[in-house]
Design an enzyme around this catalytic site. Structure first.
Site, PDB file in Angstrom:
ATOM      1  N   GLY A  98      -7.137   5.085  -0.546  1.00  0.00           N
ATOM      2  CA  GLY A  98      -8.459   5.348  -0.001  1.00  0.00           C
ATOM      3  C   GLY A  98      -8.924   6.778  -0.168  1.00  0.00           C
ATOM      4  N   ASN A  99      -7.967   7.734  -0.161  1.00  0.00           N
ATOM      5  CA  ASN A  99      -8.368   9.130  -0.291  1.00  0.00           C
ATOM      6  C   ASN A  99      -8.894   9.440  -1.689  1.00  0.00           C
ATOM      7  OD1 ASN A  99      -5.592   8.837  -1.273  1.00  0.00           O
ATOM      8  ND2 ASN A  99      -5.659  11.040  -1.565  1.00  0.00           N
ATOM      9  N   LYS A 104      -3.194  -7.041  10.581  1.00  0.00           N
ATOM     10  CA  LYS A 104      -3.882  -6.044   9.759  1.00  0.00           C
ATOM     11  C   LYS A 104      -5.255  -5.738  10.346  1.00  0.00           C
ATOM     12  CE  LYS A 104      -4.350  -3.612   5.913  1.00  0.00           C
ATOM     13  NZ  LYS A 104      -3.473  -2.474   5.561  1.00  0.00           N
ATOM     14  N   LYS A 133      -2.311  -3.697  -0.662  1.00  0.00           N
ATOM     15  CA  LYS A 133      -2.619  -3.220  -2.015  1.00  0.00           C
ATOM     16  C   LYS A 133      -1.390  -2.761  -2.763  1.00  0.00           C
ATOM     17  CE  LYS A 133      -3.629   0.894  -2.379  1.00  0.00           C
ATOM     18  NZ  LYS A 133      -2.837   2.152  -2.550  1.00  0.00           N
ATOM     19  N   LYS A 152       4.634   1.050   0.638  1.00  0.00           N
ATOM     20  CA  LYS A 152       4.689   1.779  -0.634  1.00  0.00           C
ATOM     21  C   LYS A 152       6.118   1.820  -1.167  1.00  0.00           C
ATOM     22  CE  LYS A 152       0.619   4.650   0.236  1.00  0.00           C
ATOM     23  NZ  LYS A 152       0.056   3.722   1.220  1.00  0.00           N
TER      24      LYS A 152
END
Length: 322
Positions: free
Chosen positions: A18-19, A136, A220, A282
């Protein structure tokens, strides 16, 4: 664009967070998003100019929240939008921004590549336990009255650390990338591909075997790791908000990690160093990729956009190896 059916240049799957799309949450307007996208595109173009092929994935959390908010404000005037269609909407809009920014970079630099977006469905298991325990958060914060209204309409809601209430949906594990063969063919033909945006449009098969959208959000990073594995990428790169992965994050003994192998990463996971919904998926995505990596030199890399080139040269970032 130069055809590259026999292209031997290394392939990277790049998951941008998002960043990379909204650098300042207090300035989420579209023209500020363009500024962030163009900056990110410059870093990716540097990779491609240095000899990489690339498939790019992206997050969409804030954009999904904006669409949900617009639905709320217009709920008495127009129909609401199902969550799977919202994910498809964001794949189109964010993909458009990324491919325009990248194609402009290629044009200015004389790079014989072009970028294309593939709207991507990702199949999940309709019986995934996540559907029984949605966790979520999506959309903005709600007061108690609004939360009660959504709960009455069938939305699960949770109280979020004293900051208000939020709607939650299931986050099932990705099982299959429906358009994987189209992505493979596009890469083989020399395209720079944007795919699996927002974790992919969540779909499941009904009793007739037909695909249907489901109300869920796929992580994601996990979907990107699956994509990297299926494409047999040489590098799985996660561009996020931190320069390096940390042990004891936010604590006095915080320590950055330059490198870790699979055994070390699994030990750190078991010790609880990586937070769910943040660094944990991640690391799990990197491990899933490394477990299926096409050769021993394949690796994963976690860093922030501004340090991408330095990380590729081994100067910073966290490198995960087999």
């Amino acid at each position: 664009m130069t055809p590259s059916q026999n292209d031997a240049t290394p392939l990277a799957v790049i998951a941008i967070g998002g960043n990379s799309l909204i650098k300042d949450r207090s300035q989420p307007q579209v023209h500020h998003q363009w500024d962030a996208v163009r900056e990110t595109a410059g870093h990716i173009a540097n990779m491609i100019q240095a000899g990489w092929r690339a498939v790019i994935t992206h997050g969409n959390g804030p954009q999904v929240g904006f669409i949900l908010r617009r639905n709320e404000l217009a709920m008495h005037e127009v129909h609401t939008t199902p969550l799977d269609v919202i994910v498809a909407d964001t794949q189109g809009s964010i993909g458009y921004m990324l491919q325009q920014a990248l194609n402009n970079e290629f044009y200015q630099r004389g790079i014989e590549r072009q970028c294309v977006t593939i709207v991507t469905q990702v199949r999940v298991d309709a019986n995934d336990p996540a559907f029984q325990h949605p966790t979520k958060p999506i959309g903005g914060f709600l007061d108690e009255a609004a939360a009660a209204r959504f709960a009455a309409e069938g939305w699960p809601v949770i109280e979020d650390a004293g900051r208000g209430w939020r709607r939650v949906v299931a986050s099932p594990k990705p099982q299959e990338i429906i358009e994987i063969e189209a992505i493979r063919q596009a890469v083989a033909a020399g395209w720079i591909v944007i795919a699996v945006g927002g974790g992919g449009i969540p779909v499941a098969r009904n009793r007739r075997g037909e695909l249907r959208g489901v109300p869920a959000v796929i992580d994601k990073d996990l979907a990107s790791g699956l994509l990297a594995s299926q494409l047999q990428a040489d590098l799985f790169l996660i561009s996020t908000g931190v320069e390096k992965v940390m042990l004891y994050f936010g604590q006095p003994q915080e320590r950055p990690l330059d490198r870790m192998n699979r055994e070390e990463a699994r030990r750190y996971l078991a010790e609880g160093h990586f937070a769910p919904g943040s660094m944990r998926p991640k690391i799990e995505a990197c491990l899933a990729f490394l477990d299926q990596a096409p050769h021993s030199d394949a690796y994963a890399l976690i860093t922030n956009p501004e340090n991408l080139e330095r990380a590729l040269h081994g100067e910073t970032g966290t490198r995960l190896v087999r």
